[in-house]
Design a protein around this motif. Structure first.
Motif, PDB file in Angstrom:
ATOM      1  N   VAL A   1       0.953  -1.230  -0.056  1.00  0.00           N
ATOM      2  CA  VAL A   1       0.056  -0.095  -0.012  1.00  0.00           C
ATOM      3  C   VAL A   1       0.675   1.219   0.009  1.00  0.00           C
ATOM      4  CG1 VAL A   1      -1.680   1.332   1.507  1.00  0.00           C
ATOM      5  CG2 VAL A   1      -2.122  -0.934   0.996  1.00  0.00           C
ATOM      6  N   ALA A   2       1.938   1.170   0.750  1.00  0.00           N
ATOM      7  CA  ALA A   2       2.690   2.212   0.814  1.00  0.00           C
ATOM      8  C   ALA A   2       3.560   2.828  -0.554  1.00  0.00           C
ATOM      9  CB  ALA A   2       4.045   2.349   2.196  1.00  0.00           C
ATOM     10  N   ALA A   3       3.855   1.663  -0.928  1.00  0.00           N
ATOM     11  CA  ALA A   3       4.415   1.724  -2.466  1.00  0.00           C
ATOM     12  C   ALA A   3       3.562   2.263  -3.290  1.00  0.00           C
ATOM     13  CB  ALA A   3       5.076   0.376  -2.781  1.00  0.00           C
ATOM     14  N   PHE A   4       2.399   1.912  -3.388  1.00  0.00           N
ATOM     15  CA  PHE A   4       1.483   2.485  -4.275  1.00  0.00           C
ATOM     16  C   PHE A   4       1.295   4.063  -4.109  1.00  0.00           C
ATOM     17  CE2 PHE A   4      -0.179  -1.761  -5.434  1.00  0.00           C
ATOM     18  CZ  PHE A   4      -0.139  -1.986  -6.880  1.00  0.00           C
ATOM     19  N   ARG A   5       1.212   4.292  -3.049  1.00  0.00           N
ATOM     20  CA  ARG A   5       0.811   5.756  -2.561  1.00  0.00           C
ATOM     21  C   ARG A   5       1.898   6.476  -2.863  1.00  0.00           C
ATOM     22  NH1 ARG A   5      -1.980   4.557   3.329  1.00  0.00           N
ATOM     23  NH2 ARG A   5      -4.005   4.183   2.528  1.00  0.00           N
ATOM     24  N   ARG A   6       3.231   6.178  -2.798  1.00  0.00           N
ATOM     25  CA  ARG A   6       4.057   6.848  -3.099  1.00  0.00           C
ATOM     26  C   ARG A   6       4.654   6.771  -4.629  1.00  0.00           C
ATOM     27  NH1 ARG A   6       6.656   3.272   0.226  1.00  0.00           N
ATOM     28  NH2 ARG A   6       8.143   1.968  -0.968  1.00  0.00           N
ATOM     29  N   GLY A   7       4.079   5.951  -5.287  1.00  0.00           N
ATOM     30  CA  GLY A   7       4.287   5.973  -6.767  1.00  0.00           C
ATOM     31  C   GLY A   7       5.685   4.985  -6.902  1.00  0.00           C
ATOM     32  N   ASP A   8       5.980   4.350  -6.155  1.00  0.00           N
ATOM     33  CA  ASP A   8       7.265   3.601  -6.236  1.00  0.00           C
ATOM     34  C   ASP A   8       7.174   2.694  -7.595  1.00  0.00           C
ATOM     35  OD1 ASP A   8       9.495   1.662  -5.866  1.00  0.00           O
ATOM     36  OD2 ASP A   8       9.145   1.834  -3.823  1.00  0.00           O
ATOM     37  N   PRO A   9       8.397   2.725  -8.344  1.00  0.00           N
ATOM     38  CA  PRO A   9       8.199   2.144  -9.625  1.00  0.00           C
ATOM     39  C   PRO A   9       8.535   0.460  -9.371  1.00  0.00           C
ATOM     40  CG  PRO A   9      10.241   3.278  -9.327  1.00  0.00           C
ATOM     41  CD  PRO A   9       9.369   3.638  -8.289  1.00  0.00           C
ATOM     42  N   ASP A  10       8.931   0.329  -8.043  1.00  0.00           N
ATOM     43  CA  ASP A  10       9.138  -1.384  -7.832  1.00  0.00           C
ATOM     44  C   ASP A  10       8.347  -1.892  -7.095  1.00  0.00           C
ATOM     45  OD1 ASP A  10      11.929  -1.281  -8.817  1.00  0.00           O
ATOM     46  OD2 ASP A  10      12.796  -0.157  -6.900  1.00  0.00           O
ATOM     47  N   VAL A  11       6.701  -1.481  -7.172  1.00  0.00           N
ATOM     48  CA  VAL A  11       5.736  -1.880  -6.481  1.00  0.00           C
ATOM     49  C   VAL A  11       5.489  -3.203  -7.233  1.00  0.00           C
ATOM     50  CG1 VAL A  11       3.941  -0.876  -8.046  1.00  0.00           C
ATOM     51  CG2 VAL A  11       3.494  -1.382  -5.538  1.00  0.00           C
ATOM     52  N   GLY A  12       5.560  -3.432  -8.313  1.00  0.00           N
ATOM     53  CA  GLY A  12       5.358  -4.724  -9.068  1.00  0.00           C
ATOM     54  C   GLY A  12       6.154  -5.783  -8.629  1.00  0.00           C
ATOM     55  N   ARG A  13       7.428  -5.276  -8.319  1.00  0.00           N
ATOM     56  CA  ARG A  13       8.178  -6.494  -7.575  1.00  0.00           C
ATOM     57  C   ARG A  13       7.658  -6.894  -6.018  1.00  0.00           C
ATOM     58  NH1 ARG A  13      10.720 -10.575  -8.700  1.00  0.00           N
ATOM     59  NH2 ARG A  13      11.631  -9.578 -10.467  1.00  0.00           N
ATOM     60  N   LEU A  14       7.244  -5.959  -5.401  1.00  0.00           N
ATOM     61  CA  LEU A  14       6.552  -6.216  -4.109  1.00  0.00           C
ATOM     62  C   LEU A  14       5.370  -6.984  -4.194  1.00  0.00           C
ATOM     63  CD1 LEU A  14       6.723  -2.674  -2.375  1.00  0.00           C
ATOM     64  CD2 LEU A  14       8.127  -4.840  -1.647  1.00  0.00           C
ATOM     65  N   VAL A  15       4.610  -6.744  -5.164  1.00  0.00           N
ATOM     66  CA  VAL A  15       3.321  -7.780  -5.387  1.00  0.00           C
ATOM     67  C   VAL A  15       3.714  -9.164  -5.786  1.00  0.00           C
ATOM     68  CG1 VAL A  15       1.025  -7.844  -7.033  1.00  0.00           C
ATOM     69  CG2 VAL A  15       1.873  -5.678  -5.827  1.00  0.00           C
ATOM     70  N   HIS A  16       4.561  -8.959  -6.723  1.00  0.00           N
ATOM     71  CA  HIS A  16       5.116 -10.501  -7.370  1.00  0.00           C
ATOM     72  C   HIS A  16       5.594 -11.148  -5.997  1.00  0.00           C
ATOM     73  CE1 HIS A  16       8.639 -12.973  -8.758  1.00  0.00           C
ATOM     74  NE2 HIS A  16       7.897 -13.058  -9.628  1.00  0.00           N
ATOM     75  N   ASP A  17       6.467 -10.643  -5.261  1.00  0.00           N
ATOM     76  CA  ASP A  17       6.989 -11.400  -4.265  1.00  0.00           C
ATOM     77  C   ASP A  17       5.935 -11.795  -3.241  1.00  0.00           C
ATOM     78  OD1 ASP A  17       9.434 -10.942  -5.464  1.00  0.00           O
ATOM     79  OD2 ASP A  17      10.269  -9.641  -3.987  1.00  0.00           O
ATOM     80  N   HIS A  18       5.026 -10.905  -2.888  1.00  0.00           N
ATOM     81  CA  HIS A  18       3.898 -11.172  -1.932  1.00  0.00           C
ATOM     82  C   HIS A  18       3.127 -12.380  -2.451  1.00  0.00           C
ATOM     83  CE1 HIS A  18       0.430 -10.502   0.785  1.00  0.00           C
ATOM     84  NE2 HIS A  18      -0.327 -10.560  -0.303  1.00  0.00           N
ATOM     85  N   VAL A  19       2.819 -12.216  -3.744  1.00  0.00           N
ATOM     86  CA  VAL A  19       2.002 -13.472  -4.501  1.00  0.00           C
ATOM     87  C   VAL A  19       2.877 -14.949  -4.350  1.00  0.00           C
ATOM     88  CG1 VAL A  19       1.070 -14.435  -6.680  1.00  0.00           C
ATOM     89  CG2 VAL A  19       0.584 -12.099  -5.908  1.00  0.00           C
ATOM     90  N   LEU A  20       3.973 -14.747  -4.747  1.00  0.00           N
ATOM     91  CA  LEU A  20       4.837 -16.060  -4.701  1.00  0.00           C
ATOM     92  C   LEU A  20       5.248 -16.570  -3.466  1.00  0.00           C
ATOM     93  CD1 LEU A  20       7.248 -15.663  -7.732  1.00  0.00           C
ATOM     94  CD2 LEU A  20       5.026 -16.875  -7.601  1.00  0.00           C
ATOM     95  N   ALA A  21       5.009 -15.816  -2.447  1.00  0.00           N
ATOM     96  CA  ALA A  21       5.254 -16.210  -0.935  1.00  0.00           C
ATOM     97  C   ALA A  21       4.200 -17.135  -0.649  1.00  0.00           C
ATOM     98  CB  ALA A  21       5.187 -15.228  -0.041  1.00  0.00           C
ATOM     99  N   TYR A  22       2.852 -17.224  -1.339  1.00  0.00           N
ATOM    100  CA  TYR A  22       1.894 -17.955  -0.947  1.00  0.00           C
ATOM    101  C   TYR A  22       2.067 -19.426  -1.680  1.00  0.00           C
ATOM    102  CZ  TYR A  22      -0.349 -14.690   2.066  1.00  0.00           C
ATOM    103  OH  TYR A  22      -0.254 -13.979   3.161  1.00  0.00           O
ATOM    104  N   ALA A  23       2.904 -19.455  -2.812  1.00  0.00           N
ATOM    105  CA  ALA A  23       3.052 -20.490  -3.575  1.00  0.00           C
ATOM    106  C   ALA A  23       4.159 -21.468  -3.072  1.00  0.00           C
ATOM    107  CB  ALA A  23       3.520 -19.990  -5.147  1.00  0.00           C
ATOM    108  N   THR A  24       4.868 -21.358  -2.276  1.00  0.00           N
ATOM    109  CA  THR A  24       5.707 -22.143  -1.540  1.00  0.00           C
ATOM    110  C   THR A  24       5.416 -23.034  -0.293  1.00  0.00           C
ATOM    111  OG1 THR A  24       6.727 -20.337  -0.100  1.00  0.00           O
ATOM    112  CG2 THR A  24       7.681 -20.625  -2.322  1.00  0.00           C
TER     113      THR A  24
END
Length: 92
Positions: A69-92
């Motif tokens: 949420v914080a990354a989206f709010r500040r317009g962080d260009p790396d937010v995609g990586r955070l979302v990616h890592d968050h999703v894959l954390a549930y795949a293990t």
């Protein structure tokens, strides 16, 4: 909202808010096929199972979303990586 549901101990609200959080990200992608596939996965059921059966700690579950949420709010260009890592954390 998810934090409030955790504080109140409401698992149905935790599921509802967690699903809404993820759906908003998927919808914001603007990819109709992705949204359609995501909605067909029964995310509500999987979220309920992860909270209840896998005995996730509700406070930790809610806290996992804060950096995203914080990354989206500040317009962080790396937010995609955070979302990616968050999703894959549930795949293990």
């Amino acid at each position: 909202m998810l934090d409030r549901a955790v504080e109140e101990g409401s698992q149905p609200d935790q599921v509802r808010h967690a699903v809404a959080f993820h759906r908003e990200i998927v919808a914001a992608s603007g990819n109709g096929v992705l949204l359609s596939v995501w909605e067909s996965l029964g995310i509500e059921v999987w979220t309920h199972l992860s909270i209840r059966l896998f005995q996730m700690k509700p406070h930790e579950h809610a806290a996992e979303h804060e950096p995203i949420v914080a990354a989206f709010r500040r317009g962080d260009p790396d937010v995609g990586r955070l979302v990616h890592d968050h999703v894959l954390a549930y795949a293990t």
